[in-house]
Design a protein around this motif. Sequence first.
Motif, PDB file in Angstrom:
ATOM      1  N   VAL A  43      41.816  39.094  44.843  1.00  0.00           N
ATOM      2  CA  VAL A  43      40.973  38.232  44.022  1.00  0.00           C
ATOM      3  C   VAL A  43      40.785  36.915  44.771  1.00  0.00           C
ATOM      4  N   GLU A  44      39.545  36.646  45.142  1.00  0.00           N
ATOM      5  CA  GLU A  44      39.258  35.459  45.941  1.00  0.00           C
ATOM      6  C   GLU A  44      38.238  34.532  45.294  1.00  0.00           C
ATOM      7  N   ARG A  45      37.601  34.979  44.193  1.00  0.00           N
ATOM      8  CA  ARG A  45      36.588  34.132  43.579  1.00  0.00           C
ATOM      9  C   ARG A  45      36.372  34.541  42.128  1.00  0.00           C
ATOM     10  N   PRO A  53      37.618  37.016  37.032  1.00  0.00           N
ATOM     11  CA  PRO A  53      37.890  37.176  38.464  1.00  0.00           C
ATOM     12  C   PRO A  53      37.176  38.400  39.025  1.00  0.00           C
ATOM     13  N   VAL A  54      36.812  38.316  40.269  1.00  0.00           N
ATOM     14  CA  VAL A  54      36.207  39.440  40.974  1.00  0.00           C
ATOM     15  C   VAL A  54      37.302  40.106  41.821  1.00  0.00           C
ATOM     16  N   LEU A  55      37.532  41.388  41.575  1.00  0.00           N
ATOM     17  CA  LEU A  55      38.528  42.142  42.337  1.00  0.00           C
ATOM     18  C   LEU A  55      37.834  42.874  43.473  1.00  0.00           C
ATOM     19  N   ARG A  56      38.170  42.493  44.704  1.00  0.00           N
ATOM     20  CA  ARG A  56      37.635  43.202  45.875  1.00  0.00           C
ATOM     21  C   ARG A  56      38.559  44.376  46.162  1.00  0.00           C
ATOM     22  N   GLY A 126      45.571  42.859  41.285  1.00  0.00           N
ATOM     23  CA  GLY A 126      45.200  41.906  42.322  1.00  0.00           C
ATOM     24  C   GLY A 126      46.369  41.002  42.641  1.00  0.00           C
ATOM     25  N   ALA A 127      46.714  40.890  43.919  1.00  0.00           N
ATOM     26  CA  ALA A 127      47.845  40.063  44.353  1.00  0.00           C
ATOM     27  C   ALA A 127      49.123  40.457  43.605  1.00  0.00           C
ATOM     28  N   HIS A 128      49.316  41.772  43.461  1.00  0.00           N
ATOM     29  CA  HIS A 128      50.496  42.331  42.799  1.00  0.00           C
ATOM     30  C   HIS A 128      50.601  41.961  41.326  1.00  0.00           C
ATOM     31  N   GLN A 129      49.494  41.487  40.755  1.00  0.00           N
ATOM     32  CA  GLN A 129      49.468  41.142  39.333  1.00  0.00           C
ATOM     33  C   GLN A 129      48.475  42.059  38.626  1.00  0.00           C
TER      34      GLN A 129
END
Length: 495
Positions: A43-45, A53-56, A126-129
């Motif tokens: 998730v970067e944006r 959040p946008v999950l890539r 995302g990011a282990h969450q």
Amino acid sequence: MSSPTSEAKPNLVNLSDVIARLCGAEVLCIGDIMLDRYVWGAVERISPEAPIPVLRIERETAMLGGAGNVANNLAALGGGGTFIGVIGDDAPGREIADIMADLTTINAHLLTDTDRRSTIKTRFVGAHQQMMRADVESTQALPASLEVQILERLTHPSGTLGAIILSDYGKGVLSDTIVRGVIEYAHATATTVIIDPKGTDYSRYRGADIITPNKKELMDATGLPAHTDEQVIAACTHLMDTCGVGGVLATRSAEGMTLVLRGQEPHHLKAQAREVFDVSGAGDTVVATLALALASGADSLTAAYLANIAAGIVVAKSGTATVSAPELSRALHHQDLDLAEAKLTELERAAAQVRDWQTQGLSVGFTNGCFDLLHPGHISLLSQARKACDRLIVGLNSDSSVKTLKGPTRPVQSEAARAAVLGALSAIDLIVLFSAETPIELIQTLRPDVLVKGADYTVETVVGADIVQGYGGRVVLAELVDGHSTTRTIERMGK
């Protein structure tokens, strides 16, 4: 019913034997199988379309969930047996069948219901969450024809079936007809039946040997609080009395587990997890380990103890995870070292513990020594000491004390090493270091009920005997094992 006893840990050797017997033990599992899909990404944006959040997406994984995860845990622990479940006539159902086929020790019977969608739980991480979960499922009752097919598959021709698990996720497979039929079969074949329950009406599980609700489920099913040990015991007892089940293993997250069996004292098992990463599927691990241990011949407390250890391992993993038999063994050995360290305590704390034990009606014994190089004579002394009391405290001479008594070349092992070795012995409950030439201060402070020394002493020459006898305690002289002493062992090593 009284409060839980202090945690009763089975002997490490016995536990190791039980783990070795898991391989080859057979369990029948019936329940709601599903597909656990994980979508991993970064998730970067934030989306410009909405404040989300946008999950890539970077990768996707899939594994068995629900009752399928129970089967996965049985296989991971080295056990075998049979699985019976229902899937839909769809792509997820075929994926479930393909994954199940990889469990070579499990004989799977996956029945197809053409009117049912296979259950899928998709978790976005995302990011282990975990960010969101999306479910596709069917919860309608099974057609009568499928219920008949499930019950027909109960026959276990090998005759080695050790336990039955009903893994109820409320998706319709475990109807009242199926539950009743399985429990009747279990009674007819003298097979233990364990149920991981769902819903609030546990009377439908009447006749089961053990049910395994978590704390929330326990409160929902009974309408009673379950925040303290006493409240949990009361709720478990209420379930047993009103629903006709033989026992309850209540899982309580960070508070551990409580085992309540009809006609027996309750036991509280402390939580074993050092780090909690993901609790998904932990209940499946508990019920699989419990059933497999019982199937291998373990008693209920030992099986619950292993299940508690397994739960502590699996919650430190990501996703719907499993535990292997080697992981269980390693955890037990690490725990044994931790327990050994925990037994070493200060005199003041030991005195408080003695008062607590004596208030419970337990007799407390005391013996002392250097225990430099542990030998059969020491083991015999400690074994006899423990048989003379309910709880045993050892006064251990400090390094400076040993040097004073034995000379400048002693001790061979440091006080920390000697305490660790003694702490690993199940006969010993507490260890207290002392630096004086005699343990008289310890005896005066602890006021044990039983004072134990070797038979090379007389009652009159045992330090503290007059004190203990003065308040009504007794002195026990343990028989000696000929030919064993630390001094002689060291002398032989020097030759």
